[in-house]
Design a protein around this motif. Structure first.
Motif, mmCIF file in Angstrom:
data_model
loop_
_atom_site.group_PDB
_atom_site.id
_atom_site.type_symbol
_atom_site.label_atom_id
_atom_site.label_comp_id
_atom_site.label_asym_id
_atom_site.label_seq_id
_atom_site.Cartn_x
_atom_site.Cartn_y
_atom_site.Cartn_z
ATOM 1 N N GLU A 272 49.125 38.063 52.700
ATOM 2 C CA GLU A 272 48.046 37.511 51.430
ATOM 3 C C GLU A 272 46.886 38.444 50.880
ATOM 4 O OE1 GLU A 272 45.130 34.961 55.192
ATOM 5 O OE2 GLU A 272 47.058 34.130 55.058
ATOM 6 N N SER A 273 46.639 37.875 49.892
ATOM 7 C CA SER A 273 45.456 38.355 49.246
ATOM 8 C C SER A 273 44.139 38.469 49.447
ATOM 9 C CB SER A 273 45.487 38.060 47.501
ATOM 10 O OG SER A 273 45.671 36.726 47.636
ATOM 11 N N PHE A 274 42.969 39.757 49.349
ATOM 12 C CA PHE A 274 41.049 39.246 49.288
ATOM 13 C C PHE A 274 41.185 40.074 47.821
ATOM 14 C CE2 PHE A 274 43.553 38.758 53.693
ATOM 15 C CZ PHE A 274 42.363 37.385 54.558
ATOM 16 N N GLY A 275 39.357 39.366 47.911
ATOM 17 C CA GLY A 275 39.129 39.977 46.488
ATOM 18 C C GLY A 275 38.784 41.150 46.420
ATOM 19 N N ALA A 276 37.865 42.166 45.814
ATOM 20 C CA ALA A 276 36.425 43.100 46.045
ATOM 21 C C ALA A 276 34.959 42.431 46.488
ATOM 22 C CB ALA A 276 36.460 43.735 44.451
ATOM 23 N N TYR A 277 34.701 41.137 46.996
ATOM 24 C CA TYR A 277 34.314 40.979 46.916
ATOM 25 C C TYR A 277 33.783 40.355 48.904
ATOM 26 C CZ TYR A 277 30.761 40.774 43.923
ATOM 27 O OH TYR A 277 29.649 40.653 42.232
ATOM 28 N N GLN A 278 35.545 40.876 49.384
ATOM 29 C CA GLN A 278 35.751 40.651 50.541
ATOM 30 C C GLN A 278 36.354 41.258 51.352
ATOM 31 O OE1 GLN A 278 39.280 37.887 49.188
ATOM 32 N NE2 GLN A 278 39.226 36.388 50.724
ATOM 33 N N LEU A 279 36.657 42.637 50.386
ATOM 34 C CA LEU A 279 36.546 43.822 50.985
ATOM 35 C C LEU A 279 35.688 44.459 51.098
ATOM 36 C CD1 LEU A 279 39.269 45.191 48.837
ATOM 37 C CD2 LEU A 279 39.394 44.186 51.257
#
Length: 309
Positions: A272-279
């Protein structure tokens, strides 16, 4: 920090890690089998309950004494249905309607409910560290769910409903069993809670059949189910047991590492992919954990007072 507090911190962080790992594993299991949420939970609750109570019997502990005390067994039944069963069922349904990370993050609205409840009951604002940790945890949850934009939230009404109920039941099973645990012990309360919850769900979910479930499993999916059952049981024992040493607010907030663990495993394993803000949200959650483990004098003074819950 006193030794018992160190133990409580170790228990809740370990339990949260196990629970964070179990979310993506359950998601994988649902992808590769025809198990329903109810099928899975009947197996999980019965397995865990029988295992724990069986261990206590083998250790020559009287697990039936609690049933001689109406006030306690009534509270136990409430915990089993509203805390144990409802808490796990709403979490699994949220996971099924969205994904493991989203379900875990909804669960972490629970600490906010706990903090409000504690503040209202004591008529006293949380400590500075707790307020900062709440802000960090909420900010982290927001970024993980939205990736920095409300428009990115795409959830069904059922996912939102079950997610909200997950938060409420999370707060309940954190606060409710403390007095029972002090009197009867963690293993007995968790064991009976899981067994009773499983029996109630089995009675309601009449379509459940061990034979039918066995027919849907391969060797690989069976082994995954077994790992999930064991890790889930351990996570609950550690989480509930930590309430002996930590306040309800601390326990709820420290377990905020769960979504971080779930996100890491989802990225590395489920792709699954997560964006910079999620990190960035994950980093905020780590900050919340650090804030609560700092030996601030104000926090230490309030731990004893919050234990009366």
């Amino acid at each position: 920090m006193i030794p018992s507090r160190h133990l409580g911190l170790l228990m809740i962080i370990s339990g949260a890690t196990f629970w964070g790992l179990s979310g993506p594993m359950i998601q994988w299991l649902f992808y590769h089998t025809d198990l329903s949420s109810e099928d899975y939970l009947v197996i999980r609750l019965l397995f865990a309950g029988i295992t724990i109570l069986g261990f206590l019997l083998f250790s020559k502990q009287n697990i039936f004494e609690i049933w001689k005390h109406p006030k306690d067994w009534i509270q136990l039944c409430i915990f089993a249905v509203i805390g144990m069963l409802a808490g796990q069922y709403t979490f699994i349904e949220t996971l099924d309607k969205s994904n493991a990370v989203t379900a875990t993050l909804f669960q972490f609205l629970g600490p906010i409910i706990i903090t409000i409840y504690v503040a209202t009951r004591k008529k006293k604002l949380p400590t500075t560290m707790q307020l900062l940790a709440v802000v960090a945890a909420v900010s982290g949850t927001f970024y993980l769910i939205t990736n920095g934009s409300i428009e990115n939230v795409v959830l069904s009404k059922r996912a939102i409903l079950y997610g909200t109920l997950t938060a409420v039941t999370f707060a309940f099973y954190t606060l409710h069993p403390k007095s029972l645990i002090k009197r009867w012990g963690t293993l007995q309360i968790v064991g009976w809670g899981m067994l009773l919850g499983g029996v109630v769900l089995w009675m309601v979910h009449r379509q459940f059949s061990f034979h039918q479930v066995a027919g849907t499993l391969t060797i690989g999916t069976f082994l995954m189910l077994l790992i999930i059952l064991l890790s889930g049981t351990v996570s609950f024992l550690l989480y509930i047991g930590s309430l002996k040493y930590l306040s309800a607010v601390e326990t709820g907030l420290l377990s905020s590492i769960e979504p971080l663990v779930a996100a890491i495993l989802s990225i590395a394993w489920l792709k699954e992919s997560f964006g910079a803000y999620q990190l960035l949200g994950g980093a905020f959650i780590v900050v919340a954990v650090i804030l609560l483990t700092l030996p601030e004098r104000e926090l230490k003074q309030n731990v004893a007072r919050e234990r009366i819950l």
